[in-house]
Write a protein that holds these residues in place. Structure first.
Motif, PDB file in Angstrom:
ATOM      1  N   GLN A 185      -4.641  -4.866   8.768  1.00 45.01           N
ATOM      2  CA  GLN A 185      -4.416  -5.783   9.777  1.00 45.01           C
ATOM      3  C   GLN A 185      -5.095  -7.116   9.234  1.00 45.01           C
ATOM      4  N   LYS A 186      -5.949  -7.390   8.530  1.00 46.20           N
ATOM      5  CA  LYS A 186      -6.581  -8.764   8.178  1.00 46.20           C
ATOM      6  C   LYS A 186      -5.893  -9.146   6.807  1.00 46.20           C
ATOM      7  N   ASP A 187      -5.350  -8.041   6.114  1.00 48.62           N
ATOM      8  CA  ASP A 187      -5.046  -8.550   4.740  1.00 48.62           C
ATOM      9  C   ASP A 187      -3.810  -7.432   4.271  1.00 48.62           C
ATOM     10  N   ASN A 188      -2.752  -7.981   4.487  1.00 51.50           N
ATOM     11  CA  ASN A 188      -1.524  -7.024   3.951  1.00 51.50           C
ATOM     12  C   ASN A 188      -1.467  -6.406   2.795  1.00 51.50           C
ATOM     13  N   ASN A 189      -2.253  -6.925   1.732  1.00 49.78           N
ATOM     14  CA  ASN A 189      -2.149  -6.388   0.507  1.00 49.78           C
ATOM     15  C   ASN A 189      -3.232  -5.295   0.213  1.00 49.78           C
ATOM     16  N   ALA A 190      -4.050  -5.111   1.093  1.00 47.00           N
ATOM     17  CA  ALA A 190      -4.825  -3.846   1.040  1.00 47.00           C
ATOM     18  C   ALA A 190      -4.084  -2.707   0.981  1.00 47.00           C
ATOM     19  N   VAL A 191      -3.380  -2.169  -0.017  1.00 48.84           N
ATOM     20  CA  VAL A 191      -2.569  -1.107   0.319  1.00 48.84           C
ATOM     21  C   VAL A 191      -3.060   0.377   0.278  1.00 48.84           C
ATOM     22  N   MET A 192      -4.188   0.495  -0.412  1.00 43.24           N
ATOM     23  CA  MET A 192      -4.802   1.714  -0.743  1.00 43.24           C
ATOM     24  C   MET A 192      -6.335   1.986  -0.505  1.00 43.24           C
ATOM     25  N   THR A 193      -6.955   3.067   0.028  1.00 40.36           N
ATOM     26  CA  THR A 193      -8.143   3.439   0.016  1.00 40.36           C
ATOM     27  C   THR A 193      -8.625   4.427  -0.612  1.00 40.36           C
ATOM     28  N   MET A 194      -9.366   4.484  -1.489  1.00 41.72           N
ATOM     29  CA  MET A 194      -9.603   5.321  -2.465  1.00 41.72           C
ATOM     30  C   MET A 194     -10.910   6.258  -1.740  1.00 41.72           C
TER      31      MET A 194
END
Lengths: 458, 711
Positions: free
Chosen positions: B150-159
């Protein structure tokens, strides 16, 4: 304590021109009306260290320093002043006074340090881990005064300047990586072997090397002898020791160098280490684990040594007088935020005005100011956030803001001084205007001249 | 399990009102690490403590409130689809399992591209492979991911990562995976750097200084393990489509995103502490994870909880699990942490330690089994000795035969009487594929077509084959696959058998020696070091430039010979310039160089003739230079290039330097100011550099005078 203290007082640093000269070496520059060297000496005295060696760079200034010390610290400290050639660097200075060093550990302090961190804490950390070197680090942007508007702006622009890049272990006790000087601007190269041994390394850029090191003497001297090209403790010796900590060349050679009796020595140190470990009831550090090898077997005996850090609490004050900017910052801090360092008691107006100082009519001296012994000020003057030294004669209608004025300065009527540093015996004739200038000792500013952002040596 | 299921509807209502959580399950590892077993059976259907791997993954996904799972199958897809059709997963409420089949995918990248085309994923999804065992609670990681998103649209993945320190000696984790170096921002948990074995040879880790430009502190980790559970936003799929060369999830995708600073996509990490998550990557992780399951680290996914279709077993003292209908001789000794499947029989005086025995196995008398994984319907006759081996379904070990540590026996292999199978051998009824690709990514499509017919013939019980197969002793059946020299050296790393002590000692020694070398390298005087590295980068730039120059020359010559339009040549040169990341002036000098070279290569017999050639070429193609000669500096660059040429090209140009200079001036390629400035710059240079200025002295003088007259 079996510690010997070496204060590297430096000489006439080029960075601080035109403030320093043959008559005023860096170590005697006044900070809040007393030589910067006195801050280190007082600090050491408080830690109950009475014996020390002060090393001065350059032949002609050692007399001055020695004279000042013997006068100021007579009966208080036992100080030996040694002079070394110019441009030998910090490592060179220690090499030159090697014959004076006898204790098992050496505390090396830079003479331009203004801080309230006890060197004893560093020494204790050094001893606790039986380290070859322990360095003091403090939080980096120490000189910034966040609340004051203009300097806050400056700090922002200064922020990308990295002092050091250091790698620490999880417990923040061991130094695993260090980049100093030019290397700070380069990519970071971390040795995988150290990383493997320790598992996790934290790399930080917000710490500053305070130039206070505890060294194991035998190691220091050995490195200095073997690596004749090393010039700087910070840029050569410390990075070398950090790099080789898992494959120590030092201890290995030490055993050979010290010749007979080394076996008992080794045995003793082993025993000491073991007892220390037991005493601390701590898990062995990664060095020891690594040295033992997996499952306690190791085909080759591994030599390791430890490089430790002592990270000062953020609330502590720590700064080094190594630039013009730092000089005005430290003066401001010592009369302001870090006023406990100055050794003076501040008045209700949060300033220090010597009893013998004379103020004219309608002259105001604001908070965080200092007016030295025997100084006189005319009417309608205004002094804000500035330090004025001894026996200055200041005319009427003079404005002094954010500046440092040393001793015996004469300022004519109607002068305006902002953000400047004025050395001793300077004469400012009427209506001179100085903004962000540094004026060398004995300079004469003619009437009505205006200078902005200039360095004015005599 | 029950409690979790009960809590599900509420959670769903709160957190994801309408979007059901989806997962992509890759039922293919696209590697050959489980060969020869995976030639006959897909990896996700291999039993892990008597339950198929994919069941662990699906059970976890269900417990983590995932509602739709897309199972991507490639090799042996028919087997997987028919298994899933019969399994309980298709009948679960609120949990749908859809299979996506493809036969021509060779990598995870291909699979994700195909799924993107199908357009089945919208919103966040979990990317996991079908060989993952986990019991982690996904909610927190998912919430973190959404919050960041929500804050950053570029945070595409969580490992998902987990603490696991690799051994310092073997440099691999207990799962047999290679050590991993990661750089993570300790406050935001953003992943900044990811390095696995592929670039492991250097002794130093080089981290970009820009990491510290934005953060005051970063953590370098060597003590984390990648769990291969990723929470992805839908962009991930389109990223794979945009970058059609991404194959491997980590090596290409993760590293690609980290290196790419134009798009600014970010990857974050979520570390789990008490939860379990691990992927079965190789035989060693098969061994470790089986042990973890037996020791109940994966609860509730343990053999005595019925979470899948398999039969559950009872847990007895000392971590022994027993299913029903076991016939065991009273003198048999079954040690700790052992699983024995339904309907197996164990003979007298047999010792079984730390092993898993599947269903319907017949184990004779006086057998010794330690650390083995014995699947279903295996027959072990009297007096056999087995250590750290995997025996697939239907394997027969004739009496007195021995398996040394690390042996893998694929389906229906028969070991002859008294035969000793050497350590780390892999035996299968299938012959070893001839063209063994050294690359990990294998063309599965090829393998499928090549192998399935053979399997058929084998299942028909071809007698002709039986006679030939004597690799495994008298009465044995199966080929022992030969292992190439290189692989053999590494075989122990990924084997089920523990690493032999001798190997450890050897490795410690080499690691130590390497360290020594590193230190010595490092300790070359720092000043020298800097110079070297400086030279290196200079060399690189120079090399790049030379390649660029050659390319330009080729482009230009082609243009000349094929009479390409000037605009097109300019376009090509521009694209070359961009791809080599060079400045305009480089183009000018490179183009100029190509022209002069053309003139020089055109036959000529006298200097005057050469000048004429130059005249021809320049008047014909001079316009090409125009877009690149924006200012005086560019022109000076060209002049300097010309000087350089005069010096190197057998001095043919040297005598006619002035004439050509004049010519260039006449053709308006080089302006007066540029020539004068060039002459000025050369004023203080060495004598050798001033040769040409001296030559053109008169010309310069004339220019000077001309300009004065104008004034």
């Amino acid at each position: 304590m079996d510690f010997q203290v070496v204060v590297l007082a430096g000489g006439t640093s080029k960075k601080l021109a035109p403030l320093v000269s043959r008559d005023v070496p860096k170590s005697l520059l006044p900070v809040a009306n007393r030589p910067v060297l006195s801050y280190v000496l007082d600090l050491l005295e408080k830690t109950n260290i009475k014996d020390l060696i002060v090393v001065v760079e350059g032949e002609d200034t050692d007399g001055l320093v020695e004279h000042w010390i013997s006068e100021a610290y007579v009966d208080r400290l036992h100080v030996q002043v040694a002079s070394v050639g110019e441009e030998v660097g910090t490592a060179g200075a220690l090499r030159a006074i090697a014959h004076h060093l006898t204790a098992s550990d050496i505390l090396v302090v830079s003479g331009d340090l203004v801080c309230d961190i006890s060197p004893g804490a560093v020494a204790a950390a050094h001893r606790r881990h039986d380290a070859v070197v322990t360095a003091l680090f403090c939080t980096a942007p120490v000189s910034g005064l966040p609340e004051s508007g203009p300097s806050g702006g400056k700090d922002k622009t200064k922020k990308p300047v990295r002092h050091n890049i250091v790698g620490l272990d999880l417990t923040q006790q061991f130094l695993l990586y260090i980049a100093a000087g030019m290397e700070v601007e380069k990519d970071i190269k971390v040795q995988k072997s150290i990383l493997r041994a320790v598992g996790k390394m934290e790399i930080r850029a917000d710490l500053m090397d305070a130039h206070l090191y505890a060294f194991k003497r035998s190691v220091l001297q050995q490195v200095l002898n073997q690596k004749q090209t090393f010039r700087s403790l910070k840029q050569d010796v410390l990075p070398y020791l950090v790099k080789t900590q898992l494959r120590s060349e030092i201890l290995l050679n030490e055993a050979q160098a010290e010749g007979n009796g080394n076996e008992t020595d080794c045995y003793n140190t082993d025993k000491v280490m073991l007892s220390q470990l037991l005493a601390n009831a701590s898990t062995p550090s990664f060095h020891e684990v690594y040295a033992l090898g997996p499952n306690g077997f190791s085909p080759v005996e591994r030599k390791t040594h430890k490089c430790c850090v002592y990270i000062a609490n953020k609330t502590k004050y720590c700064a080094r007088l190594n630039s013009i900017q730092a000089y005005s910052d430290i003066n401001r801090d010592v009369t302001g935020d870090a006023s406990h360092l100055s050794g003076y008691s501040f008045s209700g107006h949060n300033n220090v005005i010597h009893l013998s100082a004379v103020l004219g009519l309608k002259t105001t001296v604001g908070p965080q100011c200092m007016l030295g012994e025997g100084s006189q000020m005319g009417d309608k003057c205004s002094v804000k956030r500035s330090v004025i030294g001894r026996h200055c004669r200041i005319g009427s209608n003079v404005k002094v803001v954010n500046s440092v004025i040393m001793n015996h300065v004469t300022i004519g009527d109607g002068c305006s001084i902002q953000g400047s540093i004025i050395s001793s015996n300077v004469q400012l004739q009427e209506r001179a205007v100085l903004k962000d200038c540094q004026v060398g000792a004995g300079f004469v500013v003619t009437a009505g001249r205006e200078y902005k952002g200039e360095s004015l040596p005599k | 399990m029950g409690a979790k299921k009960g809590g599900k509807p509420e959670d769903a209502a709160e957190d994801m009102p309408h979007v059901p959580l989806k997962a992509i399950l890759l039922a293919d590892s696209f590697t050959t690490k489980f060969w020869p077993i995976t030639l006959e059976c897909p990896k996700v259907l291999l039993p892990l403590v008597n339950t198929r791997m994919i069941d662990y993954t699906l059970a976890w996904l269900e417990s983590a409130n995932v509602e739709e799972v897309f199972v991507f199958c490639c090799s042996h897809s028919k087997q997987i689809i028919s298994y899933l059709d019969k399994s309980k997963w298709v009948k679960q409420p609120n949990f749908s399992v859809t299979t996506i089949e493809s036969l021509n995918c060779i990598s995870a990248g291909d699979a994700l591209r195909l799924i993107y085309e199908r357009n089945v994923i919208n919103g966040d999804f979990i990317l996991i492979s079908g060989d993952t065992v986990s019991n982690m609670v996904l909610k927190q990681a998912l919430d973190e991911h959404k919050e960041r998103r929500q804050k950053d649209n570029n945070a595409v993945m969580t490992m998902v990562i987990k603490q696991s320190k690799p051994s310092q000696i073997t440099r691999q984790t207990r799962l047999g995976t290679d050590e991993l170096f990661m750089v993570i921002n300790p406050t935001t948990k953003q992943l900044l750097y990811y390095e696995d074995k592929s670039d492991n040879l250097k002794g130093n880790l080089t981290l970009d200084k820009s990491f510290l430009a934005e953060n005051t502190s970063i953590s370098v980790h060597n003590d984390k393990q990648d769990c291969y559970i990723d929470i992805c936003s839908e962009e991930v799929l389109s990223l794979f489509t945009d970058n059609f060369d991404y194959q491997h999830l980590r090596r290409h995708f993760v590293k690609g995103l980290l290196v790419d600073d134009i798009m600014g996509y970010k990857i974050f990490t979520h570390e789990i502490h008490s939860d379990y998550a691990a992927r079965i990557d190789n035989f060693r992780s098969y061994d470790s994870i089986s042990k973890d399951i037996i020791q109940r680290w994966t609860y509730p996914f343990v053999p005595d909880v019925q979470f899948s279709t398999s039969n559950s077993a009872n847990l007895e003292r000392h971590g022994i699990y027993r299913a029903s209908e076991i016939s065991q001789s009273y003198s048999a000794n079954i040690g700790r942490f052992t699983y024995i499947g339904k309907g197996s029989s164990i003979g007298g005086r047999t010792i079984i330690l730390n092993s898993v025995i599947g269903e319907g196995c017949k184990i004779g008398d006086d057998v010794f089994i330690e650390g083995c994984y014995i699947w279903n319907n295996v027959t072990i006759e009297d007096g056999c000795k087995l250590k750290h081996a995997i025996l697939c379904d239907g394997v027969v070990m004739k009496s007195e035969s021995v398996l040394e540590p690390g042996v893998i026996l694929s389906y229906n292999v028969v070991v002859g009487q008294g035969f000793v199978v050497p350590p780390y051998s892999k035996a299968s009824l299938l012959p070893q594929p001839v063209q063994q690709d050294s690359d990990e990514e294998l063309e599965y499509a090829d393998n499928n077509s090549g192998i399935i017919p053979i399997t058929d013939t084998l299942e028909n019980g071809n007698i002709g084959l039986k006679l030939e197969l004597s690799d495994l002793g008298i009465g044995g059946r199966g080929f022992i696959w030969s292992i190439s020299e290189v692989d053999h050296e590494e075989e122990w790393r990924h084997s089920v058998a523990p690493i032999p002590e001798s190997k450890l000692i050897e490795l410690t020694q080499t690691a130590f020696d390497n360290l020594e070398i590193n230190v010595q390298e490092d300790n070359v005087l720092p000043v020298l070091d800097e110079q070297e590295s400086g030279d290196e980068s200079d060399d690189e730039i120079r090399d790049e430039y030379q390649i660029f120059e050659k390319e330009i020359e080729a482009t230009f010559l082609r243009g000349v010979h094929e009479k390409v339009k000037e605009d097109h040549i300019i376009l090509e040169v521009n694209s070359l310039r961009l791809s080599y990341n060079l400045a305009l002036e480089n183009c000018a000098s490179a183009l100029f160089y190509s022209m002069m070279k053309l003139a020089l290569d055109t036959p000529h017999n006298s200097p005057a003739n050469l000048v004429k050639n130059v005249n021809d070429v320049v008047s014909c193609w001079g316009k090409l230079l125009k877009p690149y000669l924006q200012g005086i500096d560019d022109e000076i660059e060209v002049l300097m290039k010309f000087e350089e040429m005069c010096l190197e090209n057998g001095n043919e140009y040297a005598p006619v330097f002035v004439q050509i200079l004049h010519l260039l001036y006449d053709k308006d390629i080089i302006q007066e100011e540029a020539i004068l400035k060039w002459a000025d710059e050369r004023e203080d240079a060495d004598e050798s550099d001033k040769v040409f200025v001296k030559q053109s002295e008169k010309f310069i003088q004339w220019l000077n005078e001309a300009s004065e007259e104008e004034d």
